[in-house]
Write a protein that holds these residues in place. Structure first.
Motif, PDB file in Angstrom:
ATOM      1  N   ASP A  78      43.766  39.404  49.911  1.00 37.14           N
ATOM      2  CA  ASP A  78      43.861  38.039  49.389  1.00 37.14           C
ATOM      3  C   ASP A  78      43.341  37.951  47.959  1.00 37.14           C
ATOM      4  OD1 ASP A  78      44.990  37.177  51.742  1.00 37.14           O
ATOM      5  OD2 ASP A  78      43.142  36.282  52.535  1.00 37.14           O
ATOM      6  N   ARG A  79      42.216  38.601  47.696  1.00 37.96           N
ATOM      7  CA  ARG A  79      41.687  38.594  46.333  1.00 37.96           C
ATOM      8  C   ARG A  79      42.643  39.293  45.373  1.00 37.96           C
ATOM      9  NH1 ARG A  79      36.370  41.877  44.011  1.00 37.96           N
ATOM     10  NH2 ARG A  79      36.937  41.608  41.808  1.00 37.96           N
ATOM     11  N   ALA A  80      43.132  40.461  45.796  1.00 35.77           N
ATOM     12  CA  ALA A  80      44.039  41.219  44.939  1.00 35.77           C
ATOM     13  C   ALA A  80      45.317  40.435  44.667  1.00 35.77           C
ATOM     14  CB  ALA A  80      44.371  42.560  45.598  1.00 35.77           C
ATOM     15  N   TYR A  81      45.840  39.777  45.693  1.00 34.94           N
ATOM     16  CA  TYR A  81      47.070  38.992  45.539  1.00 34.94           C
ATOM     17  C   TYR A  81      46.861  37.878  44.512  1.00 34.94           C
ATOM     18  CZ  TYR A  81      51.237  36.334  46.903  1.00 34.94           C
ATOM     19  OH  TYR A  81      52.439  35.681  46.903  1.00 34.94           O
ATOM     20  N   ALA A  82      45.768  37.157  44.627  1.00 34.23           N
ATOM     21  CA  ALA A  82      45.484  36.057  43.695  1.00 34.23           C
ATOM     22  C   ALA A  82      45.286  36.583  42.276  1.00 34.23           C
ATOM     23  CB  ALA A  82      44.247  35.291  44.156  1.00 34.23           C
ATOM     24  N   ASP A  83      44.550  37.687  42.138  1.00 33.14           N
ATOM     25  CA  ASP A  83      44.314  38.259  40.806  1.00 33.14           C
ATOM     26  C   ASP A  83      45.622  38.737  40.182  1.00 33.14           C
ATOM     27  OD1 ASP A  83      41.650  37.772  41.172  1.00 33.14           O
ATOM     28  OD2 ASP A  83      41.068  39.878  41.445  1.00 33.14           O
ATOM     29  N   TYR A  84      46.484  39.328  41.000  1.00 30.91           N
ATOM     30  CA  TYR A  84      47.768  39.810  40.500  1.00 30.91           C
ATOM     31  C   TYR A  84      48.623  38.657  39.981  1.00 30.91           C
ATOM     32  CZ  TYR A  84      52.504  41.666  40.509  1.00 30.91           C
ATOM     33  OH  TYR A  84      53.803  42.005  40.149  1.00 30.91           O
TER      34      TYR A  84
END
Length: 228
Positions: A78-84
């Protein structure tokens, strides 16, 4: 007999990444921004190309899966998706180029009276923004992204919905793409397909795909569609 001789084509559905645009540089830059924030090893262009084409969720999961064990990758998703998403919004189009013959092919189809839709697994806001940057947004009657429908290519749903929006039947439509996703979605939707050889077919030869023909450029595809 030509690849489309038995068809009366009124519309074309065109893929974006790997078909209209070389966007591997954009993907790589956005992914490296994301990975830097996670403290993970960076990604290079060749690895990025292996993952492009099946939507953002698959892309992020693949990148994380190559760097973390399954539990850690799941916890970070979830964090990676948002940062991407943040990184891609910032650099969208900065490293992208139109493929030779792409703009000319779109223009020829438009001038030939062919109705056009762009159907991509890229999020709609990124797809629309990229087309606008390169002056192509006005050439398409409709643009649909990976978040426009409940399912993405290779599911046939986006192709069928694009035909509905364009007011044509699948038998009157041809899909232009670069990968297995495009060929599978078109075939399942009852749509003819033309595949370009220069895109991101997950490192596999396009000659193995179930399509009507392989064409060198979108301008060559337009000539085939318009039969001239």
């Amino acid at each position: 007999m030509g690849a489309l001789d038995s068809y009366t084509i009124r519309a074309a559905i065109i893929d974006l990444d790997g078909t209209l645009f070389d966007t591997a540089g954009d993907f790589t830059a956005a992914l490296n921004g994301m990975l830097s924030g996670l403290g993970a090893r960076p990604i290079d262009l060749s690895e990025t190309i292996e993952y492009i084409g099946k939507g953002t969720e698959h892309l992020i999961a693949s990148v994380l899966g190559a760097r973390y064990d399954a539990d850690a990758a799941s916890a970070l998703f979830d964090r990676a998706y948002a940062d991407y998403q943040t990184e891609y919004q910032r650099i969208n189009g900065h490293h992208a180029t139109l493929y030779p013959g792409a703009a000319e092919g779109v223009a020829a189809l438009r001038e030939g009276g062919i109705r056009l839709a762009c159907v991509t697994n890229k999020p709609l806001r990124f797809a629309a923004g990229l087309l606008a940057q390169f002056g192509l947004a006005g050439d398409f009657d409709h643009v649909f992204g990976g978040d426009s429908f409940a399912r993405k290519k290779p599911d046939p749903l986006p192709m069928r919905e694009a035909c509905r929006a364009l007011g044509v039947t699948p038998a009157e439509t041809v899909a232009l793409g670069d990968s297995e996703n495009d060929a599978l979605a078109a075939r399942a939707a009852g749509i003819a397909s033309l595949i370009v050889p220069y895109g991101y077919n997950h490192g596999r030869p396009v000659q193995d795909l179930d399509c009507n023909a392989i064409v060198g450029t979108l301008l060559e595809a337009a000539a085939l569609i318009l039969k001239r």
